[in-house]
Write an enzyme that holds these catalytic residues in place. Structure first.
Site, mmCIF file in Angstrom:
data_model
loop_
_atom_site.group_PDB
_atom_site.id
_atom_site.type_symbol
_atom_site.label_atom_id
_atom_site.label_comp_id
_atom_site.label_asym_id
_atom_site.label_seq_id
_atom_site.Cartn_x
_atom_site.Cartn_y
_atom_site.Cartn_z
ATOM 1 N N CYS A 52 70.765 49.714 49.588
ATOM 2 C CA CYS A 52 69.723 50.130 50.143
ATOM 3 C C CYS A 52 68.499 49.218 49.413
ATOM 4 O O CYS A 52 67.289 49.393 49.757
ATOM 5 C CB CYS A 52 69.231 51.310 50.307
ATOM 6 S SG CYS A 52 69.104 52.366 48.989
ATOM 7 N N ASP A 102 65.481 48.917 41.565
ATOM 8 C CA ASP A 102 65.368 49.621 40.163
ATOM 9 C C ASP A 102 66.536 49.219 39.308
ATOM 10 O O ASP A 102 66.268 49.037 38.101
ATOM 11 C CB ASP A 102 65.364 51.219 40.253
ATOM 12 C CG ASP A 102 63.823 51.445 40.470
ATOM 13 O OD1 ASP A 102 62.804 50.987 39.915
ATOM 14 O OD2 ASP A 102 63.702 52.283 41.719
ATOM 15 N N HIS A 139 56.289 47.814 45.095
ATOM 16 C CA HIS A 139 56.301 48.600 46.548
ATOM 17 C C HIS A 139 55.433 47.953 47.383
ATOM 18 O O HIS A 139 55.930 47.924 48.617
ATOM 19 C CB HIS A 139 56.154 50.158 46.301
ATOM 20 C CG HIS A 139 57.558 50.618 45.801
ATOM 21 N ND1 HIS A 139 57.853 50.893 44.277
ATOM 22 C CD2 HIS A 139 58.750 51.059 46.149
ATOM 23 C CE1 HIS A 139 59.046 51.333 44.145
ATOM 24 N NE2 HIS A 139 59.626 51.389 45.173
HETATM 25 C C1 PEP Z 1 65.533 50.679 45.059
HETATM 26 O O1 PEP Z 1 65.377 51.075 43.661
HETATM 27 O O2 PEP Z 1 66.442 49.685 45.139
HETATM 28 C C2 PEP Z 1 65.097 51.322 45.849
HETATM 29 C C3 PEP Z 1 65.763 51.087 47.115
HETATM 30 O O3 PEP Z 1 64.218 52.330 45.942
HETATM 31 P P1 PEP Z 1 62.700 51.820 45.667
HETATM 32 O O4 PEP Z 1 62.403 50.418 45.937
HETATM 33 O O5 PEP Z 1 61.915 52.784 46.553
HETATM 34 O O6 PEP Z 1 62.337 52.164 44.211
HETATM 35 MG MG MG Z 2 64.334 53.024 43.357
#
Ligand code: PEP
Ligand code: MG
Length: 759
Positions: free
Chosen positions: A675, A628, A363
């Site tokens: 996203c 994810d 992150h």
């Molecule tokens: C993802 O998992 O693609 C997502 C957009 O959420 P995060 O990266 O915050 O886990």
């Molecule tokens: Mg995610």
């Protein structure tokens, strides 16, 4: 046996360099196995030879001199076969090769095991004995285990250049290139500012003191600081602990007041070592001494010394931090970068980030991309603690760091930066034009936000809405849960800034690598544990407050969409919807007039891919979280640099999963967006558009590049390209085909801007 192995591993791990580590290995293995000889040969990739690097038993003068070609001798045979060779009478073997300078003619039995790291033979570990006998199974197993431990140490030493520093062609830290993984695109040229983990004795490097009297003074002040802390704690516990229990604090004070220990530290500082290094040396010596004692009570004192050492170190570090001057072009270097560290340096001075741990999908890397700060993650071999103040070049496209770069490297990367600036200027002109292909397909480009700074950047880059607002980010910078009112104000800012465009607010997604300091979750497998919706369904108190704050914030605006993370089944959607309706009822009972917002589900767990149709039927929209989904589908930890190469958006399993989610959503007449970071990669965005995603949501930095690329293409061409790669099974081949296709159309400039650097 296990205990011995562990002890040796510990000694090897704390050895000051590779030479010392190898000599520990040969001495200890010889001793434990009771053999007459133990030697290590390492493979020199440049000369393609195995070089004798350390020995106990053979003539030490042959170290660094005796070497064998790849196909020479028993050592070469072990390397070629990649398995142990255990011989009763080595000299009679056809591959035996005799070197007079080693004096090994008298040894008959031979056991050699390869030292392998990540499929590569790095060297051979050998034991020999006069007696004619085969080494037994236990001995062979011991040596194999030893070698497996040694491989990591050697690989690290090789990457940091210290193998070459061992009396052969020296390659110091200067002008070296270190490999990591791309974290955030872009190039940075600047000065390293190292953030050491606070109060961690093991990570303190040796460093020359620039001002010895000042270091001595700093040490005295730090001792006084630690003394005050101990007295304060002791005083605070006066009523809770009995006097005999509080005696420990008197012991602490005695140690701190012991002139002998302080004197040792001061003596080392006087030799020119900085105070932190001197404290580390003395404390570790004392810990070692106590650790080795028979008496249990005295052994426990090692922990007291460590604790006090950390307190003194922490005082020294705090004082230094208060004084330190941050250079104008600062590149922050740390063992493990965390989102909170991004705030340590003012944004005007911060030009780059380097983390030894973590990968491009951590992150912190995602936040760095949103902020447009070039970043390298997972630079596992970087001797990071020794870099403070050194000039660096950071290549965030390829995940490379150059220390003390040469003029040529500087020239090439300055040229890349100039090209980048040109490109960005050109892209600014696209801000108000729609993202539309040459054959008229309109592709809404949304943005991912979380930080306050994202709002302005997103609007400047022409975002048409927010596809993912990471609501946990404001939670992560607090020291307690934000109140409903505080949350309401934060959310209102987002909703208002983008109004009338839609803002998709994801409910709290903590756990995994997004911890809240005030809500610790300790688990062995945090990514498979209590994360996202699992936490909030177990804590309706937290969930309801958040949803109420979102609803109230949207009053009069009506552009809120709520999205649920980590959904694995319909029941979670149902439970969450129930709570959202409850919160909506409560808010209206309070007299706030708001519409019920659309509720969407993130598809980021394989279970959700298989249930996409049912989820789409019951939700208002779907949004794929490819970060994810890739990690769970491919079973590759998004934070682990060791497997970062396996984390690949072009994996055919992922491409198939994405296509099936689009079909499922459309079969239910529901929109589907994506996203994850994949949407912000210009090349993969082409494939996603071709799959039929209704909108793409990405970081603000990349949005103009994606827009530029999609405007140069027709949807038909994109669909042809997708069709071509859908029949392929190798992610690397797919990547090359897509890259080549776009390059042939003359669109390469947004794909890999630093590809021409030859350094
Ligand atoms: C993802 O998992 O693609 C997502 C957009 O959420 P995060 O990266 O915050 O886990
Ligand atoms: Mg995610």
């Amino acid at each position: 046996m296990l205990k011995t192995l562990r002890q040796i591993a510990q000694e090897v791990g704390t050895a000051k360099d590779l030479k010392a580590a190898l000599s520990v290995i040969v001495q200890r293995v010889r001793e434990v196995m009771g053999t007459e000889v133990c030697s290590v040969y390492l493979f020199d990739a440049e000369d393609q030879r195995y070089v004798l690097m350390a020995t106990e038993g053979l003539n030490k003068r042959s170290v660094g001199k005796v070497s064998l070609a790849r196909n020479e001798g028993l050592v070469g045979l072990v390397g070629r076969r990649e398995e142990p060779i255990n011989l009763e009478d080595a000299p009679s073997h056809k591959d035996f090769r005799y070197f007079a300078e080693t004096g090994e003619e008298k040894y008959y039995s031979f056991l050699g095991v390869p030292i392998i790291h990540h499929r590569r033979v790095m060297g051979v570990l050998v034991v020999q004995q006069r007696e004619r006998r085969q080494f037994d199974e236990g001995e062979e197993a011991f040596l194999v285990t030893m070698s497996a431990q040694l491989s990591g140490v050697i690989a690290h030493a090789e990457a940091t250049g210290s193998i070459r520093g061992m009396g052969r062609k020296a390659k110091p830290v200067q002008d070296a290139k270190f490999l990591g993984v791309p974290g955030s695109p872009g190039v940075a040229i600047g000065t390293a500012v190292v953030l050491l983990p606070p109060a961690d004795l093991d990570s303190v490097p040796d460093r020359a003191a620039t001002d010895v009297p000042a270091e001595l003074e700093a040490f005295r002040v730090a001792i006084e600081g630690a003394r005050k802390e101990v007295r304060k704690i002791s005083g605070r516990l006066e009523r809770t602990l009995r006097p005999e229990e509080r005696a420990l604090f008197d012991v602490y004070l005695m140690i701190l007041e012991d002139p002998a220990i302080a004197g040792e530290v001061e003596d080392i500082i006087r030799t020119g070592q900085w105070a932190q290094g001197a404290v580390r040396q003395v404390v570790k010596q004392h810990i070692k001494r106590f650790d080795a004692m028979e008496d249990e009570y005295l052994r426990e004192r090692a922990a007291d010394i460590r604790d006090l050492g950390r307190r003194v170190l922490s005082n020294l570090q705090q004082a230094r931090k208060d004084k330190i001057e941050i250079p104008d072009q600062a590149i922050l270097v740390s063992d493990e970068l965390s989102p909170a560290m991004l705030g340590e340096i003012s944004p005007e001075k911060l030009v780059g980030l380097v983390s030894v741990k973590g990968s491009g999908n951590s992150h912190v890397a995602i936040l760095a991309r949103a902020m447009g700060i070039p970043t390298v993650m997972g630079a596992v071999d970087l001797p990071y603690s020794r870099l403070d103040g050194l000039p660096l070049v950071l290549d965030g496209y390829h995940g490379e760091v150059y220390t003390n770069p040469s003029d040529e490297v500087l020239r090439q990367y300055s040229a890349v930066m100039a090209d980048e600036r040109e490109l960005v200027k050109g892209l600014e002109a696209l801000r108000d034009v729609p993202c539309e292909t040459t054959d008229g397909r309109r592709m809404p480009l949304w943005v991912n936000t979380g930080l306050l700074a994202d709002v302005q950047r997103s609007l400047n880059h022409g975002a048409e809405g927010v596809g993912l607002y990471r609501s946990e980010v404001p939670f992560m910078v607090m020291e307690r849960f934000p109140s409903e009112k505080e949350q309401q104000a934060t959310y209102r800012e987002q909703l208002q800034a983008f109004h009338p465009q839609p803002v998709t607010m994801r409910t709290l997604d903590v756990g995994g690598d997004k911890p809240l300091s005030y809500f610790p979750i300790k688990e062995d497998n945090p990514f498979l544990g209590w994360r996202g919706i699992r936490v909030t369904l177990d804590h309706p108190d937290i969930f309801l407050v958040q949803v109420r704050a979102m609803l109230k914030a949207s009053a009069g605006l009506g552009n809120l969409r709520i999205m649920l993370p980590m959904i694995t089944g319909l029941h979670e959607l149902e439970e969450a919807s129930h709570l959202i309706h409850r919160a909506w009822g409560e808010v209206r009972d309070e007299g706030v007039d708001v519409q019920m917002p659309p509720i969407g589900v993130m598809v980021e767990v394989p279970a959700a891919v298989y249930q996409a149709r049912e989820l789409a039927r019951h939700a208002d929209f779907l949004s794929v979280g490819s970060n994810d989904l890739t990690q769970y589908l491919l079973a590759v930890d998004r934070n682990n640099p060791r497997v970062a190469e396996l984390y690949d958006f072009y994996h055919p399993a992922l491409l198939q999963a994405l296509q099936s989610v689009v079909h499922a959503a459309h079969a239910e007449g529901k929109p589907v967006s994506i996203c994850g970071e994949m949407a912000g990669d210009p090349a993969t965005a082409v494939l996603l558009m071709a799959m039929g995603f209704d909108s793409l949501s990405m970081n603000a930095t990349n949005l103009p590049r994606v827009k530029w690329l999609l405007r140069q293409l027709s949807l038909t061409h994109a669909q042809q390209l997708l069709e071509q790669v859908q029949g392929m099974d190798n992610p690397q081949v797919i990547r090359s085909v897509v890259d080549l296709y776009l390059r042939n159309l003359g669109l390469g400039r947004v794909i890999n801007p630093a590809s021409d650097v030859t350094a």
